[in-house]
Design a protein around this motif. Structure first.
Motif, PDB file in Angstrom:
ATOM      1  N   THR A 105       0.823  -1.637  -0.224  1.00 28.03           N
ATOM      2  CA  THR A 105      -0.003  -0.128   0.028  1.00 28.03           C
ATOM      3  C   THR A 105       1.053   1.487  -0.187  1.00 28.03           C
ATOM      4  O   THR A 105       0.292   2.332  -0.147  1.00 28.03           O
ATOM      5  CB  THR A 105      -1.016  -0.044   1.571  1.00 28.03           C
ATOM      6  N   ARG A 106       2.004   1.218   0.102  1.00 30.70           N
ATOM      7  CA  ARG A 106       3.204   2.484   0.521  1.00 30.70           C
ATOM      8  C   ARG A 106       3.011   3.219  -1.158  1.00 30.70           C
ATOM      9  O   ARG A 106       2.609   2.922  -2.163  1.00 30.70           O
ATOM     10  CB  ARG A 106       4.368   2.106   0.664  1.00 30.70           C
ATOM     11  N   THR A 107       2.968   4.397  -0.579  1.00 26.48           N
ATOM     12  CA  THR A 107       3.014   5.539  -2.570  1.00 26.48           C
ATOM     13  C   THR A 107       4.304   4.730  -2.716  1.00 26.48           C
ATOM     14  O   THR A 107       5.403   4.264  -2.926  1.00 26.48           O
ATOM     15  CB  THR A 107       3.186   6.742  -1.640  1.00 26.48           C
ATOM     16  N   SER A 108       4.268   4.920  -4.384  1.00 23.02           N
ATOM     17  CA  SER A 108       4.295   4.609  -5.353  1.00 23.02           C
ATOM     18  C   SER A 108       6.179   5.722  -5.061  1.00 23.02           C
ATOM     19  O   SER A 108       5.372   6.584  -5.437  1.00 23.02           O
ATOM     20  CB  SER A 108       4.672   5.254  -6.394  1.00 23.02           C
ATOM     21  N   GLY A 109       7.367   4.920  -5.213  1.00 22.65           N
ATOM     22  CA  GLY A 109       8.798   5.519  -5.119  1.00 22.65           C
ATOM     23  C   GLY A 109       9.019   5.746  -3.773  1.00 22.65           C
ATOM     24  O   GLY A 109      10.229   5.631  -3.186  1.00 22.65           O
ATOM     25  N   ASN A 110       8.434   5.386  -2.634  1.00 19.49           N
ATOM     26  CA  ASN A 110       9.076   5.094  -1.483  1.00 19.49           C
ATOM     27  C   ASN A 110       9.508   3.798  -1.485  1.00 19.49           C
ATOM     28  O   ASN A 110       8.458   2.693  -0.591  1.00 19.49           O
ATOM     29  CB  ASN A 110       7.470   5.221  -0.602  1.00 19.49           C
ATOM     30  N   ASN A 111      10.497   3.254  -1.703  1.00 23.85           N
ATOM     31  CA  ASN A 111      11.433   2.268  -1.588  1.00 23.85           C
ATOM     32  C   ASN A 111      12.180   1.217  -0.387  1.00 23.85           C
ATOM     33  O   ASN A 111      13.117   1.001  -0.608  1.00 23.85           O
ATOM     34  CB  ASN A 111      11.589   1.608  -2.976  1.00 23.85           C
ATOM     35  N   ILE A 112      12.141   2.740   0.783  1.00 19.69           N
ATOM     36  CA  ILE A 112      12.929   3.098   1.517  1.00 19.69           C
ATOM     37  C   ILE A 112      12.137   1.990   2.840  1.00 19.69           C
ATOM     38  O   ILE A 112      11.185   3.039   3.285  1.00 19.69           O
ATOM     39  CB  ILE A 112      13.877   3.797   2.078  1.00 19.69           C
ATOM     40  N   ILE A 113      12.452   1.048   3.472  1.00 21.30           N
ATOM     41  CA  ILE A 113      11.365   0.392   4.620  1.00 21.30           C
ATOM     42  C   ILE A 113      12.308   1.033   6.163  1.00 21.30           C
ATOM     43  O   ILE A 113      13.507   0.804   5.824  1.00 21.30           O
ATOM     44  CB  ILE A 113      11.310  -0.918   4.577  1.00 21.30           C
ATOM     45  N   GLU A 114      11.891   1.972   6.951  1.00 20.24           N
ATOM     46  CA  GLU A 114      12.404   2.081   7.971  1.00 20.24           C
ATOM     47  C   GLU A 114      11.534   1.818   9.393  1.00 20.24           C
ATOM     48  O   GLU A 114      10.320   2.535   8.982  1.00 20.24           O
ATOM     49  CB  GLU A 114      12.102   4.392   7.874  1.00 20.24           C
ATOM     50  N   ASN A 254       7.278   0.290  21.286  1.00 19.19           N
ATOM     51  CA  ASN A 254       7.147   1.749  20.395  1.00 19.19           C
ATOM     52  C   ASN A 254       8.027   1.691  19.246  1.00 19.19           C
ATOM     53  O   ASN A 254       8.238   2.172  18.830  1.00 19.19           O
ATOM     54  CB  ASN A 254       7.464   3.003  21.320  1.00 19.19           C
ATOM     55  N   LEU A 255       7.024   0.454  18.791  1.00 19.62           N
ATOM     56  CA  LEU A 255       7.557   0.025  16.979  1.00 19.62           C
ATOM     57  C   LEU A 255       7.052   1.172  15.950  1.00 19.62           C
ATOM     58  O   LEU A 255       5.884   1.384  16.057  1.00 19.62           O
ATOM     59  CB  LEU A 255       7.492  -1.236  16.952  1.00 19.62           C
ATOM     60  N   VAL A 256       7.886   1.367  15.423  1.00 20.42           N
ATOM     61  CA  VAL A 256       7.139   2.615  13.748  1.00 20.42           C
ATOM     62  C   VAL A 256       7.900   2.317  13.401  1.00 20.42           C
ATOM     63  O   VAL A 256       9.200   1.643  13.009  1.00 20.42           O
ATOM     64  CB  VAL A 256       7.697   3.937  14.337  1.00 20.42           C
ATOM     65  N   VAL A 257       6.834   1.871  11.670  1.00 15.66           N
ATOM     66  CA  VAL A 257       7.559   1.315  10.600  1.00 15.66           C
ATOM     67  C   VAL A 257       6.557   1.789   9.431  1.00 15.66           C
ATOM     68  O   VAL A 257       5.968   2.910   9.360  1.00 15.66           O
ATOM     69  CB  VAL A 257       7.306  -0.129   9.965  1.00 15.66           C
ATOM     70  N   ARG A 258       8.341   2.599   8.845  1.00 13.18           N
ATOM     71  CA  ARG A 258       7.643   4.140   7.667  1.00 13.18           C
ATOM     72  C   ARG A 258       8.259   3.028   6.632  1.00 13.18           C
ATOM     73  O   ARG A 258       8.910   2.661   6.345  1.00 13.18           O
ATOM     74  CB  ARG A 258       8.363   4.944   7.571  1.00 13.18           C
ATOM     75  N   ALA A 259       7.287   4.156   5.455  1.00 10.20           N
ATOM     76  CA  ALA A 259       7.741   3.927   3.644  1.00 10.20           C
ATOM     77  C   ALA A 259       8.702   5.139   3.091  1.00 10.20           C
ATOM     78  O   ALA A 259       7.597   6.130   3.851  1.00 10.20           O
ATOM     79  CB  ALA A 259       7.173   3.054   2.884  1.00 10.20           C
ATOM     80  N   SER A 260      10.116   5.052   2.889  1.00 14.23           N
ATOM     81  CA  SER A 260      10.089   6.568   2.525  1.00 14.23           C
ATOM     82  C   SER A 260      10.999   6.797   0.656  1.00 14.23           C
ATOM     83  O   SER A 260      11.140   5.300   0.683  1.00 14.23           O
ATOM     84  CB  SER A 260      11.060   7.101   4.236  1.00 14.23           C
ATOM     85  N   ASN A 261      10.761   7.995   0.005  1.00 13.86           N
ATOM     86  CA  ASN A 261      11.840   7.743  -0.400  1.00 13.86           C
ATOM     87  C   ASN A 261      13.309   8.399  -0.503  1.00 13.86           C
ATOM     88  O   ASN A 261      14.016   8.784  -1.364  1.00 13.86           O
ATOM     89  CB  ASN A 261      11.141   8.047  -1.762  1.00 13.86           C
ATOM     90  N   THR A 262      13.671   8.655   0.877  1.00 14.97           N
ATOM     91  CA  THR A 262      14.957   9.434   1.514  1.00 14.97           C
ATOM     92  C   THR A 262      14.946   8.792   2.842  1.00 14.97           C
ATOM     93  O   THR A 262      13.955   8.563   3.409  1.00 14.97           O
ATOM     94  CB  THR A 262      15.063  10.912   1.158  1.00 14.97           C
ATOM     95  N   ASP A 263      16.000   8.831   3.532  1.00 13.02           N
ATOM     96  CA  ASP A 263      16.974   8.460   4.604  1.00 13.02           C
ATOM     97  C   ASP A 263      15.630   9.839   5.580  1.00 13.02           C
ATOM     98  O   ASP A 263      16.275  11.003   5.637  1.00 13.02           O
ATOM     99  CB  ASP A 263      17.895   8.943   4.657  1.00 13.02           C
ATOM    100  N   THR A 264      14.925   9.257   6.165  1.00 14.09           N
ATOM    101  CA  THR A 264      14.439  10.331   7.750  1.00 14.09           C
ATOM    102  C   THR A 264      14.345   8.892   8.904  1.00 14.09           C
ATOM    103  O   THR A 264      14.050   9.482  10.010  1.00 14.09           O
ATOM    104  CB  THR A 264      12.588   9.989   7.441  1.00 14.09           C
ATOM    105  N   LEU A 265      14.924   7.977   8.767  1.00 12.52           N
ATOM    106  CA  LEU A 265      15.749   7.230   9.965  1.00 12.52           C
ATOM    107  C   LEU A 265      16.201   7.863  10.935  1.00 12.52           C
ATOM    108  O   LEU A 265      16.514   9.187  11.068  1.00 12.52           O
ATOM    109  CB  LEU A 265      16.545   5.907   9.647  1.00 12.52           C
ATOM    110  N   LEU A 266      14.975   7.758  12.195  1.00  7.03           N
ATOM    111  CA  LEU A 266      15.052   8.533  13.279  1.00  7.03           C
ATOM    112  C   LEU A 266      15.217   9.944  13.539  1.00  7.03           C
ATOM    113  O   LEU A 266      15.480  10.622  14.113  1.00  7.03           O
ATOM    114  CB  LEU A 266      16.720   8.451  14.657  1.00  7.03           C
TER     115      LEU A 266
END
Length: 350
Positions: A105-114, A254-266
């Motif tokens: 269901t992630r947005t197209s282009g968000n190929n980084i799992i954080e 407090n688990l959080v999982v995101r999909a992103s197109n750039t590094d937003t980790l922490l």
């Protein structure tokens, strides 16, 4: 176990990221995660649990439904506690089967799992060689696209990735993050750890206390592979030279999982490179001390339902004391704002 939050989130510049999954375990019930250790049927929160003493010859004997527990941290805050094997072999896995559908269901282009999670390593023990952490698996669950573990004996944080170290065959490898004794998490302290995997570049990144803002990167060796499962894990941790002799426990929350197109980790950025924001003591009965690398001008406290319960404007400062005597015991979110951005941290009023 005293829960003191070592906050590694920093004042961020707004970046695009899509939250796919969150879990604070507060919707579950104190007790066993599941009444089944074979991974065949789900338990609380649709979590599956697998516990093994390991293949013979093994000295582990303690695989049981009690190895995975929902525990209370006080003031209505719950978390996941894993008990590792008590001998030379064995493992524990806790997971849900819903993630493959969520990832699609992630947005197209968000190929980084954080992935970000809190972990409390306890005091450390020289008898237990157990390791605890979180893995991002492929569909066959034989490749760790990105993951981390913490050693019970030393509280050392390590990166795990399916990769090909120089001179070695491809496989799942564990990487030390610094010269001996490595990067060690604070004892009896909650630290937030972040890992990510870029499906396109195959880079695995880890961030956390003691790691430079850019993180530590390993290039993986799994091509054309999407993340398919997220597991909380524990292993015996024995080696050829030191055999595990005792089971130990770690708590994750407090688990959080995101999909992103750039590094937003922490949420680390160049703006935040001057240092980290710390909030202590946590829990507290009366006052939270806030130390910031960037001057901040206001704060807001919200309850778990998002209602604002306290707010104030401050003269720009890098330190402040926030009095919470008037708040009811419970879990809250402290939001701090500066002209460069904002940061949010979970706090516990006792």
């Amino acid at each position: 176990m005293k829960k003191v939050l070592l906050a590694v989130l920093m004042f961020p510049v707004a970046l695009q990221a899509q939250v796919l999954l969150t879990e604070d375990f507060n919707g579950l019930t104190v007790g066993n995660v599941s009444d089944n250790i074979t991974g065949a049927t789900p338990g609380q929160g649709d979590y599956f649990f697998f516990a093994s003493n390991g293949a013979a010859p093994t000295t582990s004997t303690n695989a049981a439904v009690t190895n995975a527990q929902i525990v209370s941290l006080g003031a209505g805050d719950l978390a996941l506690s894993l008990l590792g094997p008590n001998g030379n072999n064995g493992s524990r896995f806790v997971w849900q089967d819903t993630f493959p559908g969520i990832w699609t269901t992630r947005t197209s282009g968000n190929n980084i799992i954080e992935l970000e999670v809190d972990i409390n390593p306890g005091a450390g023990t020289t008898l237990s060689r157990n390791t605890f952490g979180v893995y991002i698996f492929n569909a066959d669950a034989d490749r760790v696209l990105a993951g981390f573990v913490v050693r019970a004996a030393t509280r050392e944080l390590l990166l795990v990735a399916y990769s090909t170290p120089t001179g070695n065959p491809v496989g799942n490898y564990t990487y030390s993050l610094a010269a001996a004794p490595g990067i060690q998490l604070p004892a009896n302290t909650v630290s937030r750890i972040g890992i990510s995997y870029n499906v396109t570049t195959r880079q695995a990144i880890i961030k956390g206390p003691g790691i430079a803002a850019a993180g530590i990167i390993v290039t993986g060796s799994s091509t054309a592979t999407d993340p398919a499962e997220i597991d909380f894990v524990s292993f015996a941790g024995s080696s050829n030279t030191v055999v595990n002799a005792e089971a130990s426990t770690m708590v994750m929350d407090n688990l959080v999982v995101r999909a992103s197109n750039t590094d937003t980790l922490l949420n680390t950025t160049e703006i935040a490179s001057a240092g980290t924001l710390t909030v202590y003591p946590n829990p507290s009965t009366d006052v939270f001390n806030v130390n910031s690398p960037v001057a901040f001008s206001s704060y807001t406290i919200t309850d778990i339902n998002g209602r604002v319960v306290k707010t104030a404007t401050l003269e720009a400062a890098t330190q402040a004391q926030i009095n919470v005597v008037d708040l009811a015991p419970g879990a809250y979110i402290l939001n701090i704002a500066s002209e460069n951005g904002s940061a949010s941290h979970k706090i516990i009023k006792q």
